[in-house]
Design an enzyme around this catalytic site. Structure first.
Site, PDB file in Angstrom:
ATOM      1  N   MET A 107       6.922   8.941  10.498  1.00 38.34           N
ATOM      2  CA  MET A 107       7.136   8.761   9.056  1.00 38.34           C
ATOM      3  C   MET A 107       6.282   9.754   8.270  1.00 38.34           C
ATOM      4  O   MET A 107       6.028   9.553   7.082  1.00 38.34           O
ATOM      5  CB  MET A 107       6.810   7.328   8.645  1.00 38.34           C
ATOM      6  CG  MET A 107       7.738   6.328   9.329  1.00 38.34           C
ATOM      7  SD  MET A 107       7.892   4.777   8.451  1.00 38.34           S
ATOM      8  CE  MET A 107       6.217   4.193   8.492  1.00 38.34           C
ATOM      9  N   LEU A 145       1.161  13.224   8.778  1.00 38.71           N
ATOM     10  CA  LEU A 145       0.811  13.427  10.186  1.00 38.71           C
ATOM     11  C   LEU A 145      -0.698  13.543  10.404  1.00 38.71           C
ATOM     12  O   LEU A 145      -1.422  14.078   9.570  1.00 38.71           O
ATOM     13  CB  LEU A 145       1.495  14.693  10.704  1.00 38.71           C
ATOM     14  CG  LEU A 145       3.035  14.688  10.635  1.00 38.71           C
ATOM     15  CD1 LEU A 145       3.602  15.999  11.164  1.00 38.71           C
ATOM     16  CD2 LEU A 145       3.625  13.510  11.405  1.00 38.71           C
ATOM     17  N   GLY A 164      -3.033  11.699  15.947  1.00 39.03           N
ATOM     18  CA  GLY A 164      -2.308  10.740  16.787  1.00 39.03           C
ATOM     19  C   GLY A 164      -0.872  11.207  16.995  1.00 39.03           C
ATOM     20  O   GLY A 164      -0.353  11.223  18.113  1.00 39.03           O
ATOM     21  N   HIS A 165      -0.230  11.618  15.887  1.00 34.53           N
ATOM     22  CA  HIS A 165       1.145  12.135  15.990  1.00 34.53           C
ATOM     23  C   HIS A 165       1.157  13.402  16.852  1.00 34.53           C
ATOM     24  O   HIS A 165       2.043  13.590  17.682  1.00 34.53           O
ATOM     25  CB  HIS A 165       1.697  12.504  14.610  1.00 34.53           C
ATOM     26  CG  HIS A 165       1.840  11.343  13.664  1.00 34.53           C
ATOM     27  ND1 HIS A 165       1.074  11.217  12.531  1.00 34.53           N
ATOM     28  CD2 HIS A 165       2.669  10.276  13.678  1.00 34.53           C
ATOM     29  CE1 HIS A 165       1.422  10.121  11.885  1.00 34.53           C
ATOM     30  NE2 HIS A 165       2.391   9.526  12.557  1.00 34.53           N
ATOM     31  N   GLN A 202      12.267  -0.721   6.926  1.00 31.94           N
ATOM     32  CA  GLN A 202      11.272  -1.377   7.780  1.00 31.94           C
ATOM     33  C   GLN A 202      10.053  -1.848   7.006  1.00 31.94           C
ATOM     34  O   GLN A 202       9.115  -2.391   7.579  1.00 31.94           O
ATOM     35  CB  GLN A 202      10.870  -0.486   8.956  1.00 31.94           C
ATOM     36  CG  GLN A 202      10.000   0.704   8.599  1.00 31.94           C
ATOM     37  CD  GLN A 202       9.805   1.612   9.798  1.00 31.94           C
ATOM     38  OE1 GLN A 202      10.739   2.253  10.272  1.00 31.94           O
ATOM     39  NE2 GLN A 202       8.578   1.664  10.313  1.00 31.94           N
ATOM     40  N   GLY A 240       3.806   5.806  20.250  1.00 36.09           N
ATOM     41  CA  GLY A 240       2.394   5.504  20.482  1.00 36.09           C
ATOM     42  C   GLY A 240       2.178   4.036  20.816  1.00 36.09           C
ATOM     43  O   GLY A 240       2.857   3.159  20.278  1.00 36.09           O
ATOM     44  N   LYS A 295      -0.261   2.588  19.817  1.00 36.78           N
ATOM     45  CA  LYS A 295      -0.832   2.055  18.574  1.00 36.78           C
ATOM     46  C   LYS A 295       0.095   0.962  18.020  1.00 36.78           C
ATOM     47  O   LYS A 295      -0.341  -0.052  17.501  1.00 36.78           O
ATOM     48  CB  LYS A 295      -0.981   3.206  17.578  1.00 36.78           C
ATOM     49  CG  LYS A 295      -1.142   2.829  16.131  1.00 36.78           C
ATOM     50  CD  LYS A 295      -2.562   2.520  15.836  1.00 36.78           C
ATOM     51  CE  LYS A 295      -2.859   2.239  14.389  1.00 36.78           C
ATOM     52  NZ  LYS A 295      -1.779   1.903  13.524  1.00 36.78           N
ATOM     53  N   SER A 344      -4.401   6.444  11.758  1.00 38.12           N
ATOM     54  CA  SER A 344      -3.226   5.880  11.093  1.00 38.12           C
ATOM     55  C   SER A 344      -3.032   6.595   9.760  1.00 38.12           C
ATOM     56  O   SER A 344      -4.014   6.963   9.105  1.00 38.12           O
ATOM     57  CB  SER A 344      -3.448   4.389  10.839  1.00 38.12           C
ATOM     58  OG  SER A 344      -2.542   3.923   9.866  1.00 38.12           O
TER      59      SER A 344
END
Ligand code: AMP
Length: 279
Positions: A29, A32, A35-36, A60, A147, A149, A185
């Site tokens: 989404m 970035l 993690g991405h 969502q 992930g 996560k 995040s």
């Protein structure tokens, strides 16, 4: 790196590639962070072409304010992706994905959708299922990367692939953390300095849970975690659950030969943070 916001042009390009090219897909989404990028690095090892999508999926979000305040910075994201091995970025508009009907389909993921995030964010996994199914149909990748996560989401995507007979291999990637342990995040940038400084508490509590799990009952751990979060002025507990990794059902007692994970959702003011750890 090519950027497409139109399905037809993207598919035309994908169909012009050699037929035996392996396509690795990383849905995001945007906003970035490392993690991405770790998902993209993982994808690079196993594929010839890397496709990253950036799409803030409205269906969502159960909370309109969370959707409105979700960080968006496409230019920064594209600059970051330029420095990776990403070949194609897909940045569709809401209309491109949903046409005029911005609603979710209803999914039954064998009950995985009713636990934790599903219980606390009504309709969340219908939205996730709708958009990921659509993106899979558009990109038709060989491999897709998600992930841990969002561990519940990862299990649900595996179920979606099984139920829809997609010929896609789903890879679960490890959680990338800041040096102090906070799981990376996109929402972290919304934390105040005081909340950010206090946030390592989340992973510290999970690590403590992991060590307690050997000698304490699940009941004792549940009581302990409620107590420590209660005492923390920065956070309130939305849920804490020790669950079977496969069914995601809450575990009341430890059973042999089962894999367990601890899941936590915490609110720092209006910002909702989730994390989890294998036990
Ligand atoms: P999002 O942009 O939040 O939808 O995330 C896109 C993908 O990146 C999802 O598969 C997430 O689980 C994954 N992801 C987000 N944060 C992390 C992290 N800290 N470590 C590993 N993967 C992550």
């Amino acid at each position: 790196m090519l950027v497409f916001n139109n399905i037809e042009n993207l598919q035309q390009h994908l169909s012009s590639l050699p037929i035996n090219n392996l396509i690795g897909f990383v849905p995001t989404m945007g906003a970035l962070h490392k993690g991405h990028l770790s998902l993209i690095n993982e994808a690079c090892i196993q594929n010839d072409i890397i496709v990253v999508s950036i799409f803030v999926n409205p269906t969502q979000f159960n909370n309109p304010e969370d959707l409105e305040k979700y960080p968006r910075n496409l230019q920064t994201d594209l600059a970051l992706l330029e420095d990776t091995n990403c070949d194609i970025v897909f940045t569709p508009s809401i209309k491109e994905i949903y046409q005029s009907d911005i609603t979710s389909k209803n999914f039954n993921f064998d009950g995985l959708e009713n636990q934790m995030e599903g219980k606390h964010r009504k309709g969340h996994f219908d939205g996730v299922g709708t958009v990921v199914k659509r993106l899979f149909e558009i990109v038709n990748p060989t491999n897709a990367y998600f992930g841990k996560k969002d561990f519940q989401q990862l299990q649900i995507i595996k179920k979606l692939v099984q139920q829809s007979n997609f010929n896609i291999i789903i890879h679960g990637c490890e959680i990338l953390r800041e040096e102090d342990g906070l799981a990376m995040s996109s929402r972290n940038v919304r934390l105040t300095d005081a909340q950010r400084n206090a946030a390592p508490f989340i992973f510290e509590s999970l690590k403590r849970t992991q060590s307690m799990f050997k000698y304490n009952s699940i009941q004792e751990i549940n009581t302990w975690i409620k107590d420590v979060v209660d005492k923390n002025q920065h956070f309130s507990l939305e849920y804490f659950q020790i669950a079977d990794e496969d069914t995601l059902r809450e575990a009341k007692e430890k059973e042999l030969n089962k894999k367990y994970r601890a899941f936590i959702a915490i609110n720092a003011g209006e910002i909702r943070l989730i994390d989890n750890i294998g036990l």
